[in-house]
Design a protein around this motif. Structure first.
Motif, PDB file in Angstrom:
ATOM      1  N   ASN A 171      91.757 -21.730  14.882  1.00 58.10           N
ATOM      2  CA  ASN A 171      90.489 -21.286  15.459  1.00 58.10           C
ATOM      3  C   ASN A 171      89.916 -22.352  16.386  1.00 58.10           C
ATOM      4  O   ASN A 171      90.012 -23.542  16.109  1.00 58.10           O
ATOM      5  N   THR A 197      87.384 -24.753  17.679  1.00 61.27           N
ATOM      6  CA  THR A 197      86.231 -25.437  17.099  1.00 61.27           C
ATOM      7  C   THR A 197      85.484 -26.276  18.123  1.00 61.27           C
ATOM      8  O   THR A 197      84.395 -26.768  17.838  1.00 61.27           O
ATOM      9  N   GLU A 214      98.623 -21.774  21.369  1.00 66.82           N
ATOM     10  CA  GLU A 214      97.171 -21.645  21.473  1.00 66.82           C
ATOM     11  C   GLU A 214      96.722 -22.172  22.834  1.00 66.82           C
ATOM     12  O   GLU A 214      97.169 -23.238  23.275  1.00 66.82           O
ATOM     13  N   GLY A 219      87.428 -16.380   9.781  1.00 67.49           N
ATOM     14  CA  GLY A 219      87.823 -16.752  11.132  1.00 67.49           C
ATOM     15  C   GLY A 219      86.802 -16.444  12.190  1.00 67.49           C
ATOM     16  O   GLY A 219      87.116 -16.436  13.384  1.00 67.49           O
ATOM     17  N   HIS A 220      85.544 -16.196  11.798  1.00 67.58           N
ATOM     18  CA  HIS A 220      84.496 -15.871  12.764  1.00 67.58           C
ATOM     19  C   HIS A 220      83.586 -17.080  12.979  1.00 67.58           C
ATOM     20  O   HIS A 220      83.262 -17.798  12.032  1.00 67.58           O
ATOM     21  N   PRO A 221      83.137 -17.304  14.219  1.00 70.60           N
ATOM     22  CA  PRO A 221      82.245 -18.435  14.489  1.00 70.60           C
ATOM     23  C   PRO A 221      80.821 -18.122  14.028  1.00 70.60           C
ATOM     24  O   PRO A 221      80.144 -17.285  14.619  1.00 70.60           O
ATOM     25  N   SER A 279      88.183 -13.029  16.741  1.00 67.98           N
ATOM     26  CA  SER A 279      88.134 -14.459  16.473  1.00 67.98           C
ATOM     27  C   SER A 279      87.939 -15.195  17.790  1.00 67.98           C
ATOM     28  O   SER A 279      88.246 -14.686  18.862  1.00 67.98           O
ATOM     29  N   ILE A 280      87.430 -16.429  17.716  1.00 67.14           N
ATOM     30  CA  ILE A 280      87.205 -17.205  18.921  1.00 67.14           C
ATOM     31  C   ILE A 280      88.503 -17.366  19.705  1.00 67.14           C
ATOM     32  O   ILE A 280      88.525 -17.284  20.930  1.00 67.14           O
ATOM     33  N   ALA A 281      89.605 -17.594  18.996  1.00 67.34           N
ATOM     34  CA  ALA A 281      90.875 -17.773  19.699  1.00 67.34           C
ATOM     35  C   ALA A 281      91.210 -16.548  20.533  1.00 67.34           C
ATOM     36  O   ALA A 281      91.634 -16.647  21.685  1.00 67.34           O
ATOM     37  N   ILE A 318      83.582 -22.286  11.737  1.00 66.57           N
ATOM     38  CA  ILE A 318      84.290 -21.031  11.497  1.00 66.57           C
ATOM     39  C   ILE A 318      84.176 -20.660  10.032  1.00 66.57           C
ATOM     40  O   ILE A 318      84.387 -21.497   9.148  1.00 66.57           O
ATOM     41  N   TYR A 356      91.470 -26.807  18.556  1.00 68.86           N
ATOM     42  CA  TYR A 356      91.654 -25.857  17.466  1.00 68.86           C
ATOM     43  C   TYR A 356      91.703 -26.563  16.112  1.00 68.86           C
ATOM     44  O   TYR A 356      92.139 -27.712  16.004  1.00 68.86           O
TER      45      TYR A 356
END
Length: 358
Positions: free
Chosen positions: A135, A137, A103, A163-165, A272-274, A159, A131
């Protein structure tokens, strides 16, 4: 477009018509050439501009990409071609660092500074990511000043189960108190497919210690309609879904939202944010700022890009064209408030929200 036997893009060329010479090799014609490692990863992207006077392609810029043993992109280096000395000259680079889960935990952007008798890499800004269960954070942004890193912004993300912010809290660093000050927060309603159907923005009133409603966007998704509209511009960029967005500003006198603009445009599904951070397609820093900021974005086809600054009423207050992958804005007279930045090209569309401080 030219591809190899592995269906990898080797080159793409864009030609402008020269009416005087009756030729497709006019000024602003350009091409990009691509090379790959044996793993299939991108190795270089070299851009060239056509010079009608010499009837030759002249090198302009080059991106070199480097990876670790896990296939993570660890270094992106950009260089400009020096026509006088016929050498590549470093311009900027981004170093990227990963944890044991592959990550992205930090990226550092540096500029190459050339002096009369020497040169050096100088830090410019960095992003640090935290993370939770895969995800992002927390995101902390810092700039390099007086030979040290100075924190400027912090975003905390909530999240959802997909897995969505769906919530973010935004802070700015107070250099007087040496502490984080609340700045704004977002609250989004997101479908399981990743479509944002409502987003509300609140500003922190530090004097009265309370949240104030600022603006809101509601989105209606219709995947059955086909348009050639991208934010009012012709061009079929993403072909995903047609959206209708209604923008509102909060009227504190009437205690209600007042709509002021409706747009129709294509959008990509929210990743996803990642994944968004790994894409790193658009960066705007510092944010918030006082009218001096830099935008960097991906422009692999070296297109002529239109950059617009739009206020919350929907009015375009400034518009510029750019052909690189970086744009610097230094107008300190811009009024304080919330603005939206759009970066638009033939096959490029990025947007970002920005805050100008007094």
């Amino acid at each position: 477009y030219v591809y190899n036997s592995n269906n990898q893009l080797l080159s793409d060329s864009y030609y402008m018509w020269d009416d005087g010479a009756k030729s497709w090799f006019g000024y602003d014609s350009y091409k990009k050439e691509y090379s790959y490692y044996t793993s299939g990863k991108q190795k270089t992207i070299t851009s060239s501009n056509w010079n009608p006077d010499s009837a030759k392609w002249l090198w302009a810029g080059k991106n070199d990409y480097y990876y670790d043993s896990n296939g993570n992109d660890t270094l992106d280096n950009y260089a400009n071609w020096d026509y006088n000395n016929l050498v590549w000259v470093n311009s900027e680079k981004t170093n990227k660092y990963y944890n044991n889960n592959n990550e992205l935990i930090q990226d550092i952007n540096s500029d190459f500074i050339i002096y009369t008798d020497s040169s050096e890499w100088r830090y410019y800004y960095k992003d640090d990511y935290t993370y939770t269960y895969g995800n992002v954070t927390q995101l902390i942004q810092s700039t390099w000043s007086q030979n040290k890193w100075s924190q400027t912004n912090k975003n905390l993300y909530d999240i959802d189960a997909n897995g969505h912010p769906n919530h973010s809290m935004n802070y700015i660093w107070n250099f007087t108190s040496n502490n984080w000050d609340l700045f704004s927060k977002d609250s989004a309603s997101i479908t399981s497919d990743g479509d944002i159907i409502k987003n509300e923005i609140y500003k922190w009133d530090s004097g009265n210690q309370k949240w104030l409603k600022s603006d809101k966007t509601e989105t209606l998704v219709d995947s059955t309609i086909s348009h050639n509209l991208v934010n009012g511009q012709e061009g079929n960029l993403y072909n995903d879904k047609v959206l209708t967005t209604i923008s509102y500003a909060y009227d504190s006198l009437n205690n209600s939202y007042q709509s002021y603009k409706t747009n129709y445009f294509y959008t990509q599904k929210l990743l996803s944010i990642a994944k968004l951070q790994k894409q790193a397609s658009l960066k705007l820093y510092p944010n918030p700022n006082k009218g001096v900021f830099t935008i960097s974005y991906s422009n692999p086809k070296n297109e002529v890009i239109t950059i617009s600054i739009i206020d919350i009423s929907g009015q375009t207050i400034a518009k510029y064209t750019n052909k690189g992958e970086r744009f610097e804005y230094t107008n300190k007279e811009i009024q304080a408030g919330i603005y939206y930045i759009t970066v638009f090209g033939e096959s490029t569309l990025y947007t970002a929200k920005m805050m100008i401080l007094e």
